[in-house]
Design a protein around this motif. Structure first.
Motif: not given
Length: 876
Positions: A323-324, A338-339, A348-354, A357-361
């Motif tokens: 969710t960006t 991914l970050i 590295g289990a949780r995605v923080l952002g693309l 491009v754009m970070g996560g919420a």
């Protein structure tokens, strides 16, 4: 496109006083940065500093409390006794609904005649029982911030000692009265998406002094701290199986603790963001955006309390989602970089952002964030570009990364953010610094300065070439020792080749031709002479080109208008009523269609021409006649091919595979007619277009190129089954090359066309291939008189008139100058199932006057041939 405020630009280069946006545009265009537009000031008219003299609170019947204020606006005050309301003080009366100011405060006042963003014109008006002679402004009303609830109090913004006197122009004070230049940046000049790059180009264009804000020595502290072992941990886990290079080669992190989450961004920073087309949000976000706009390095701020180290940069796994920041949930692709972080120790289990491009919420900075983690990284341009396009996210960060970001800028940009957060947010910089750096220095380019003269055609002196290359930041050294710095002995040798190392902010400079382009650009394109080359003698149009133009001209002269339609289709085949097994339904689907409702390529011209006809009819075209000549796509027999590399010429087998992967694209011609073909007039009633007009238009196409199309009854959707003709090429098998007739009523209704619309479509390539190779030979005009003869033949009612006409022509032979059907009769005297067709013949011989016996012989042959071909008998 980047916006360039002059006041901001002047921080990095010497901009002369009085320079306008037009002057700036003229300077930048000399070095290849074109003007997109000049954005006028956001606020116009009188905007001044005012001092609040009195504030009278008044309760209204609706429960709202308003303030009636008397404001001193200096020379703009009402004269005593002449104001719109009586007052013993030289001032203006203004109604204001905000309550965050008091008597004695200095505020910003928009006087009548001012226009605020919106546009919102200010005028004197009576309200709440008073005349409000202006407006006391908030930051949002002036377009310099989002705060709409509170009035701008200049003591808080500027400090009590810096507040100017009442009546002072506030446009200049707030930077609202200046124009802003918007420029167009080509994809290879990504460094100009920053004020740093534009200032450098302005320096090249004018010779103005330039101070590079991207160098560590030009930072307020004089440098950046070195990386420490205890910096926030970062790992890059990317073998780049789908790309040629790893997705991330530098990642800098810094931490600032104890930031006041309620601290506002300074007004000057908010003003610059607004001028650059961005919306101020919060201090942490505004600071990262400002540094990105200033230096060209995208940055991201995380809430440190929500991030668990280590940060891992990796590719996505199938099925992962994110969710960006725009609150959209996105399904990730294995190519996405991914970050991620590692909550609970899960690396590295949780995605923080693309990445890029754009970070996560989940980890965004919020109203409670006090500790901020700053990211300044360098990502592979190709990876970022693909991710941005895949997810349709053309963010400001992606625009810069996909064009190439300076690999030496990350630590400097992160330090700029740290300094601004400490200065304006009250935070403390953490001494721990992380800088994962696997970047490689730009490779030297072996370059002969004489190439500039050879390729451009201008005699550039060697010294000028070297000077211009140094101006753009290149290191110039003798080619024999590219690792050394430039020295006068080697670089000035009139015959020595050079090793030119591009600066880190110019990833587009990878070959000698690029360096030549820079020399030509900075020396001035106007120095390049305009020499018109001599055009070689050509062969003119090909036969096929001439024939296609002849066909278009003939149809236009026949009363049709040529149109062009986009070759993309959606559900038109359903509307046309094509059967499921119809080969025209097998359409080639596009991977990246321009519109989701039209994802395939047309398989016939009528697929798109009928919609063009519908649009014309809907806009009042009562007499419709349109045609189009264009390609259709038939993917039958298509074989998927693999694209060869660009490092060598493809082999014959690879070229054959590529050709097999290209679908057949025959050229067709089609037309649609509706409404009156002959309008009503003084000559009598008109008539509507009918199936015969469609058939005749198709035959006009064939006759133009010397082909005589045969016509016979046929059945083909979307035509009416009883009013459809097959168009055939004469010869063995009589190949069907098209259809013409009246459209089916169901198709007309589905396609929103008038009832009884008629259309034709012909395979033009097939018709042209059947045209005679020899040019048309014109027969001599006979000077002898013609003989006229009529013949009426009785045939079965089911026999097409076209077949009878062909038999009559065959029987008439070479003497037939004209054969025309002029009457069709049915009646009891002919018998059931019979019809009579009457033909008028015009006969003429080339060398003598025909005798009665000769014309009678022609009549006899006609009856005989027609009897053999179609069972015709002479009507008695």
């Amino acid at each position: 496109m980047p916006y360039v405020p002059l006041t901001w630009l002047a921080e990095h280069t010497a901009v002369p006083a009085g320079t306008t946006a037009a002057d700036l545009a003229a300077a930048l265009v000399r070095v290849g940065l074109e003007e997109e537009r000049i954005v006028p000031p956001q606020v116009t008219g009188p905007l001044v500093v005012g001092r609040v003299l009195t504030v009278a609170k008044e309760e209204q019947k609706n429960g709202k409390t308003i303030n009636y204020c008397r404001v001193d606006v200096g020379a703009h005050n009402d004269a005593p006794g002449t104001g719109k309301e009586p007052s013993h003080l030289p001032s203006r009366g203004i109604i204001c609904g905000a309550h965050n100011f008091a008597e004695g405060d200095h505020v910003v006042v928009a006087l009548p005649g001012a226009v605020l963003p919106g546009p919102f014109p200010i005028a004197s008006r009576k309200t709440y029982g008073h005349v409000s002679d202006g407006m006391i402004c908030s930051a949002r009303e002036l377009g310099i911030g989002e705060d709409h609830s509170g009035i701008i109090v200049l003591e808080r913004m500027l400090g009590a000692d810096a507040v100017p006197a009442p009546g002072t122009d506030a446009l200049g004070l707030l930077g609202l009265g200046t124009e802003v230049l918007e420029i167009n940046v080509t994809p290879d000049r990504g460094y100009c998406f920053a004020m740093r790059g534009v200032a450098r180009e302005y320096s090249h264009a004018t010779g103005a002094a330039f101070t590079d804000p991207g160098l560590p020595e030009n930072l307020p502290g004089g440098g950046v701290p070195a990386a420490t072992p205890d910096g926030f941990p970062v790992e890059v886990d990317d073998a780049a199986p789908l790309n040629r290079v790893p997705g991330c080669d530098r990642f800098v992190t810094r931490v600032v603790r104890g930031v006041d989450p309620a601290a506002p961004s300074p007004e000057w920073l908010q003003e610059r963001l607004v001028q650059a087309g961005m919306r101020p949000i919060s201090l942490a976000v505004d600071v990262t955006n400002y540094v990105m706009l200033d230096l060209g390095q995208p940055l991201h701020a995380y809430d440190l309390a929500k991030v668990a180290g280590p940060i891992v940069v990796r590719r996505a796994v199938a099925g992962e989602t994110l969710t960006t920041l725009d609150d959209a949930e996105r399904r990730l692709d294995p190519e996405d970089l991914l970050i991620t972080d590692s909550p609970g120790g899960a690396r590295g289990a949780r995605v923080l952002g693309l990445a890029g491009v754009m970070g996560g919420a989940d980890t965004e900075v919020s109203a409670t964030t006090t500790d901020v983690l700053i990211e300044a990284a360098h990502f592979d341009p190709v990876s970022v570009a693909r991710t941005a396009r895949r997810h349709k996210l053309p963010t400001e960060a992606a625009k810069r990364f996909e064009r190439g970001v300076d690999t030496a800028l990350q630590a400097v940009a992160a330090q700029r953010v740290v300094d601004l957060l400490v200065a304006h947010g009250g935070g403390t910089a953490d001494p721990a610094v992380s800088d994962l750096d696997t970047t490689t220095a730009p490779a030297p380019i072996v370059f002969d300065p004489a190439e500039a003269t050879r390729l451009v055609g201008v005699a550039y002196p060697r010294e000028q070439v070297l000077d211009l290359l140094r101006q753009i930041g290149c290191a110039v050294a003798p080619a024999a020792d590219p690792a050394t710095t430039a020295d006068d002995d080697g670089a000035d040798d009139a015959t020595a080749a050079l090793a030119v190392t591009p600066p880190t902010w110019r990833p587009d400079l990878v070959g000698p031709a690029h360096l030549v382009e820079e020399v030509a650009r900075l020396a001035g394109y106007d120095e390049i002479p305009s020499v018109l080359p001599t055009a070689p003698a050509g062969h003119g149009l090909t036969t096929a080109q001439r024939q296609r133009r002849d066909v278009a001209r003939a149809l236009a002269e026949h009363g049709l208008t040529q149109v062009l339609s986009y070759p993309f289709i959606g559900d038109v085949h359903d509307k046309m009523g094509l059967p499921a097994e119809d080969p025209r339904r097998r359409a080639l689907r596009l991977v990246n269609p321009l519109a989701d409702d039209a994802p395939a390529l047309r398989t016939s011209l009528l697929d798109t021409l009928l919609d063009t006809a519908r649009r014309n009819v809907s806009r009042g075209a009562a007499e419709l006649g349109v045609f189009e000549i264009g390609l259709v796509t038939r993917p039958d027999g298509l074989v998927a091919g693999q694209g060869p590399g660009v490092d060598r010429r493809p082999t014959d087998a690879e070229l054959a595979a590529l050709r097999a992967a290209v679908p057949a694209q025959p050229r067709h011609v089609a037309g649609v007619l509706a409404g009156p073909r002959v309008p009503d007039g003084v000559w009598g009633p008109g008539r509507p277009a009918d199936w015969a007009d469609a058939v005749e238009a198709a035959r006009v196409v064939a006759r133009t190129v010397g082909v005589d199309l045969g016509v016979r009854a046929g059945a083909q959707e979307p035509w009416h089954p009883g009013r459809c003709a097959e168009l055939v090429l004469p010869g063995d098998g009589e190949r069907v090359v098209g259809h013409a007739g009246e459209l089916h009523p169901t198709a007309c209704e589905a396609l929103e066309l008038p009832a009884r619309t008629v259309a034709f479509e012909v395979d033009l390539d097939a018709v042209l291939a059947a045209s005679p190779d020899e040019p048309l030979q014109v027969a001599p005009v006979s000077t002898f008189p013609p003989a006229k003869e009529d013949v009426a033949l009785v045939v079965d009612a089911a026999v097409p008139a076209g077949e009878v006409l062909a038999a009559v022509r065959e029987g008439a032979g070479e003497l037939a100058e004209e054969v025309r059907l002029f009457d069709v009769f049915t009646g009891e005297q002919l018998g059931a199932g019979k019809k009579s067709l009457a033909f008028a013949l015009r006969l003429r011989a080339a060398d003598h006057t025909l005798t009665a016996e000769e014309t009678a012989a022609v009549r006899t042959r006609i009856v005989k041939v027609a009897g053999q071909r179609v069972g015709a008998v002479l009507r008695s």
